[in-house]
Scaffold this active site. Structure first.
Site, PDB file in Angstrom:
ATOM      1  N   CYS A 155      -2.318   8.360   3.874  1.00 15.72           N
ATOM      2  CA  CYS A 155      -2.165   8.056   2.504  1.00 15.72           C
ATOM      3  C   CYS A 155      -3.507   8.285   1.639  1.00 15.72           C
ATOM      4  CB  CYS A 155      -2.117   6.454   2.573  1.00 15.72           C
ATOM      5  SG  CYS A 155      -2.985   5.523   3.613  1.00 15.72           S
ATOM      6  N   GLU A 205       0.839  -1.196   0.021  1.00 12.61           N
ATOM      7  CA  GLU A 205       0.205  -0.081   0.014  1.00 12.61           C
ATOM      8  C   GLU A 205       0.855   1.236   0.145  1.00 12.61           C
ATOM      9  OE1 GLU A 205      -1.688   2.920   1.147  1.00 12.61           O
ATOM     10  OE2 GLU A 205      -2.496   2.138   3.028  1.00 12.61           O
TER      11      GLU A 205
HETATM   12  P1  NDP Z   1       9.256   4.438   3.739  1.00  8.71           P
HETATM   13  O1  NDP Z   1       8.638   3.626   2.675  1.00  8.71           O
HETATM   14  O2  NDP Z   1      10.877   4.810   3.860  1.00  8.71           O
HETATM   15  O3  NDP Z   1       8.978   3.553   5.230  1.00  8.71           O
HETATM   16  C1  NDP Z   1       7.863   2.894   5.234  1.00  8.71           C
HETATM   17  C2  NDP Z   1       8.206   1.570   6.031  1.00  8.71           C
HETATM   18  O4  NDP Z   1       9.431   0.730   5.394  1.00  8.71           O
HETATM   19  C3  NDP Z   1       9.140   1.946   7.420  1.00  8.71           C
HETATM   20  O5  NDP Z   1       8.888   1.363   8.517  1.00  8.71           O
HETATM   21  C4  NDP Z   1      10.604   1.978   7.195  1.00  8.71           C
HETATM   22  O6  NDP Z   1      11.356   1.558   8.159  1.00  8.71           O
HETATM   23  C5  NDP Z   1      10.357   0.654   6.445  1.00  8.71           C
HETATM   24  N1  NDP Z   1      11.546   0.462   5.530  1.00  8.71           N
HETATM   25  C6  NDP Z   1      12.235   1.378   4.771  1.00  8.71           C
HETATM   26  N2  NDP Z   1      13.126   0.941   4.089  1.00  8.71           N
HETATM   27  C7  NDP Z   1      13.285  -0.260   4.329  1.00  8.71           C
HETATM   28  C8  NDP Z   1      14.042  -1.475   3.978  1.00  8.71           C
HETATM   29  N3  NDP Z   1      14.988  -1.140   3.058  1.00  8.71           N
HETATM   30  N4  NDP Z   1      13.848  -2.849   4.415  1.00  8.71           N
HETATM   31  C9  NDP Z   1      12.846  -2.975   5.273  1.00  8.71           C
HETATM   32  N5  NDP Z   1      11.894  -1.745   5.592  1.00  8.71           N
HETATM   33  C10 NDP Z   1      12.099  -0.566   5.353  1.00  8.71           C
HETATM   34  O7  NDP Z   1       8.373   5.705   4.020  1.00  8.71           O
HETATM   35  P2  NDP Z   1       8.465   6.694   5.143  1.00  8.71           P
HETATM   36  O8  NDP Z   1       7.898   6.095   6.223  1.00  8.71           O
HETATM   37  O9  NDP Z   1       9.852   7.384   5.231  1.00  8.71           O
HETATM   38  O10 NDP Z   1       7.574   7.902   4.662  1.00  8.71           O
HETATM   39  C11 NDP Z   1       8.243   8.269   3.158  1.00  8.71           C
HETATM   40  C12 NDP Z   1       7.004   8.671   2.240  1.00  8.71           C
HETATM   41  O11 NDP Z   1       6.035   7.454   2.003  1.00  8.71           O
HETATM   42  C13 NDP Z   1       6.053   9.845   2.773  1.00  8.71           C
HETATM   43  O12 NDP Z   1       6.644  10.906   2.680  1.00  8.71           O
HETATM   44  C14 NDP Z   1       5.004   9.506   2.039  1.00  8.71           C
HETATM   45  O13 NDP Z   1       5.086   9.923   0.659  1.00  8.71           O
HETATM   46  C15 NDP Z   1       4.974   7.982   2.001  1.00  8.71           C
HETATM   47  N6  NDP Z   1       3.959   7.337   2.726  1.00  8.71           N
HETATM   48  C16 NDP Z   1       2.931   6.747   2.212  1.00  8.71           C
HETATM   49  C17 NDP Z   1       2.205   5.995   3.437  1.00  8.71           C
HETATM   50  C18 NDP Z   1       0.775   5.277   2.789  1.00  8.71           C
HETATM   51  O14 NDP Z   1       0.157   4.845   3.657  1.00  8.71           O
HETATM   52  N7  NDP Z   1       0.630   4.859   1.683  1.00  8.71           N
HETATM   53  C19 NDP Z   1       2.080   6.198   4.810  1.00  8.71           C
HETATM   54  C20 NDP Z   1       3.363   6.817   5.058  1.00  8.71           C
HETATM   55  C21 NDP Z   1       4.310   7.361   4.170  1.00  8.71           C
HETATM   56  P3  NDP Z   1      11.963   2.977   8.788  1.00  8.71           P
HETATM   57  O15 NDP Z   1      11.211   3.992   9.625  1.00  8.71           O
HETATM   58  O16 NDP Z   1      12.914   2.131  10.023  1.00  8.71           O
HETATM   59  O17 NDP Z   1      12.863   3.310   7.802  1.00  8.71           O
END
Ligand code: NDP
Length: 680
Positions: free
Chosen positions: A294, A255
């Site tokens: 989101c 998602e």
């Molecule tokens: P990320 O995609 O960076 O992170 C989402 C999750 O993935 C977090 O738990 C993060 O952990 C984890 N993650 C990141 N990289 C890895 C990896 N290589 N291996 C395993 N897990 C990983 O999103 P952000 O939270 O930084 O948000 C960035 C952007 O994403 C926002 O600005 C927005 O645009 C979008 N977003 C979309 C959402 C939705 O519901 N569709 C919700 C939130 C954000 P960690 O925090 O430890 O890096």
């Protein structure tokens, strides 16, 4: 400052402070992640062995009952979670979405499981297909729990709801979960997992928590495991393409961020109530959780003639929003969840301004209220206008994950649909129209590109749950850019965690596996009427073949007079002769009632109530002179742990009924639902 701990293999783990996690309100450190490295081999091993075993020692119904207890328990301790949630920049209504929304989802899945899943751990997904001419070989589908672990990687914006909305269907399905919250707000998830552990309700191994990174976890996953992800499209792509996930065909549900739109249809004018409703919805979505949802509205499509009027209306509403520390009186918008997010959102706004102009948010008047807020992650709501939305790029591509929306003027319905589709697949769109014909024209086109569509008019607005609220019983997830996944959606979400398998065999074998009587399977017949058996004693397949009854002219007349149903097919010989039946026939409901008269045991007994019929079909007409009989067979037993109002335990029994005529032709077929008392 506390060091957050992971919960791995039944132990809290981690002592040494690593990364500081600041409050979004004032920048002060409120917790640290831990430095120690998690042994992910141990975590998956524990999930697959201890977790799977303890979950499958329970059945669907028992797990549904635990979900309900857990929801009640969390509800009782929710104020502790509100206190912590405040640090993520949330107002009370923002936290409500995360906390009450979280345990609310558990309640919904508890009820879904109770109503829609059987006892046992095999769900039968019929109908049974007869594969041989003489019904010796059948085919059907069963759904069984996957024997692996679920890894749930969650986003920062919903640290509790994000965990529970994925945990609930996985737990119901019987899969243990390893939850990895986004680090920035993991202190809230950790607090929630501590509450869950305190409840003592979950079986061993059902839930593990990772604070920090996932290390080599994804390399350790196997074919029976499952990964879900919520977050950015870039991370989704990276993780989906992980070589181990690809090589082992591990299901991956994503998602990702989505450029959701709201469309004001051409029939709405500034004089209409819907005009205000639309503006209010846009402002609500821009400012709730400071736009960090989101599902938030990013693109606002408005008939070109009304662009100025709508801009003024939204600006006027935005200017009334006070931002700041949610603990301050009158604050309606909180902060972004971290300084990193503030930087990302500001960068995204700068990129959006290459193709649009800012009409609200950049005049320097933004002043969040509260102590220390100058170090918090606050940002003004930004309203932009893109004058050429038919062009690709800009707001069709860039997501500012904050209180930012872009107005897009359009001319005509086709143009609106073209612009909406430039989001390349979204979670949700709201269409505001007064005209059902416009809804019927636009919604099917929009549906191809969306996971959910809200049609918002004056009537719906009275009870609307809102554009931005995913509901547990409805699909959440969207095609294309939105990740192509499907997280919620009632029982559908549970099915994702179950393996669907086709089974083929004789009706008796199919019945044994599905624990559901299948026509043609061997039945159990004895001297005791099945209605005299308590729930505990009754076996699936116990059956009664009744005596016969010849239907007479008098039956039809009496039933017509009793019911008041004098339909020509039963009472007008001339008209009936002209029909496909060529004669008068008995009422279908008479056949149903007569069948009950044949199979019901009249005396007092453990069958307490008949609460409905399913799948009723009248197959062959019954005419005066025909002779009918019924076969009643115990089809399915569901133990929902129910009790009568007096506290007597009872279960649900579904009975298969076949009514046949003198030629052994099926005349009526249906399932009856009853409540049957247990012995004690
Ligand atoms: P990320 O995609 O960076 O992170 C989402 C999750 O993935 C977090 O738990 C993060 O952990 C984890 N993650 C990141 N990289 C890895 C990896 N290589 N291996 C395993 N897990 C990983 O999103 P952000 O939270 O930084 O948000 C960035 C952007 O994403 C926002 O600005 C927005 O645009 C979008 N977003 C979309 C959402 C939705 O519901 N569709 C919700 C939130 C954000 P960690 O925090 O430890 O890096």
């Amino acid at each position: 400052m506390p060091v957050l701990q992971s919960y791995i293999a039944g132990q809290w783990f981690g002592e040494t402070a690593a990364k500081a996690l600041p409050s979004a309100i004032n920048g002060e450190t409120i917790a640290h992640t831990h430095e120690e490295t998690i042994d992910f081999a141990q975590a998956v091993e524990y999930g697959r062995n201890t977790g799977v075993k303890s979950l499958l020692a329970l059945d669907f119904q028992q797990r549904a009952a635990i979900l309900k207890e857990l929801a009640i328990y969390i509800q009782g301790r929710k104020e502790e979670l509100y206190e912590i949630s405040h640090h993520t920049g949330c107002t009370r209504p923002d936290s409500w979405i995360d906390i009450d929304g979280g345990f609310g989802t558990l309640f919904t899945y508890a009820s879904t499981g109770r109503k829609e899943l059987p006892s046992g751990n095999v769900a039968h997904e019929g109908p049974v297909a007869q594969l041989g001419k003489n019904n010796h070989f059948n085919g059907t589908h069963i759904l069984v729990p996957r024997r692996g672990v679920c890894v749930h990687i969650n986003a920062f914006n919903f640290p509790i709801w994000g965990m529970l909305e994925k945990f609930a269907p996985a737990f119901l399905a019987g899969m243990p979960c390893i939850v990895k919250p986004a680090t920035a707000t993991s202190y809230v998830t950790e607090a929630a997992v501590r509450v869950i552990n305190d409840s003592g309700l979950l079986p061993e191994g059902a839930l593990q928590l990772i604070i920090g990174g996932t290390g080599d976890l994804l390399d350790r996953l196997e074919e029976q495991d499952f990964v879900t992800f919520t977050g950015s499209a870039n991370t989704a792509l990276k993780l989906k393409g992980h070589p181990n996930i690809m090589a082992r065909s591990i299901p991956f549900n994503a998602e990702a961020d989505s450029l959701n739109s709201a469309i004001m249809a051409p029939d709405v004018t500034p004089e209409d109530e819907e005009f205000d409703i639309f503006a209010k919805e846009v402002v609500k979505e821009m400012t709730a959780k400071a736009g960090q949802k989101c599902t938030a509205i990013r693109r606002v499509l408005v008939p070109a003639d009304h662009l100025d009027a709508l801009t003024d209306k939204i600006k006027e509403r935005l200017s009334r929003i006070t931002a700041g520390d949610p603990k301050e009186e009158g604050v309606r918008m909180g902060a972004l969840s971290s300084a990193d997010q503030l930087r990302d959102v500001n960068e995204a706004i700068d990129r959006l301004l290459e193709t649009s102009e800012c009409v609200f948010g950049k005049d320097g008047s933004f002043k969040p209220v509260g102590q220390g807020v100058e170090n918090g992650a606050f940002i003004a709501p930004h309203l932009l206008v893109s004058r050429d939305p038919l062009k690709d790029g800009g707001a069709h591509d860039i997501e500012a994950f904050g209180p930012v929306a872009t107005l897009m003027p359009y001319n005509g319905i086709e143009e609106a649909l073209t612009i909406a589709a430039k989001g390349k697949g979204s979670l949700v769109t709201t269409l505001t129209t007064k005209d059902p014909a416009i809804a019927a024209q636009m919604i099917p086109v929009l549906a191809a590109q969306h996971g959910r569509l809200q049609i918002l008019d004056a009537e719906a607005s009275k009870e609307s749950t809102g554009h931005g609220s995913p509901l547990p019983m409805l699909k959440h997830g969207g095609p294309g850019r939105a990740g192509g996944g499907e997280e919620l959606g009632g029982i559908r979400a549970v099915h994702h965690y179950l393996q669907r398998t086709a089974i083929q065999g004789s009706p008796t074998m199919v019945a044994a596996v599905t624990r559901e009587y299948v026509r043609g399977a061997k039945v159990i017949e004895n001297d005791v009427h099945p209605f005299r058996r308590h729930f505990d004693d009754l076996q699936v397949g116990e059956s009664l073949l009744t005596h016969r009854r010849t239907v007479t002219e008098a039956d039809i007349v009496n039933f017509g007079c009793l019911s008041g149903d004098h339909f020509y097919m039963h009472f007008d010989d001339i008209a009936a002769r002209k029909t496909q039946f060529g004669q008068r026939i008995a009422h279908g409901y008479f056949v149903l009632s007569a069948a009950a008269g044949l199979f019901v045991y009249p005396g007092e007994g453990p069958v307490l109530a008949n609460y409905g019929l399913d799948t009723l079909r009248f197959i062959t007409p019954v005419a005066p002179g025909d002779t009918i009989r019924a076969r009643l067979t115990c089809k399915r037993k569901i133990d929902q742990g129910r009790t009568s109002p007096e506290g007597h335990p009872q279960g649900v029994v579904m009975w298969d009924v076949e009514v046949t005529n003198q030629e052994d032709e099926l005349v009526a077929s249906y399932d009856i639902l009853t409540l049957v008392a247990k012995r004690q």
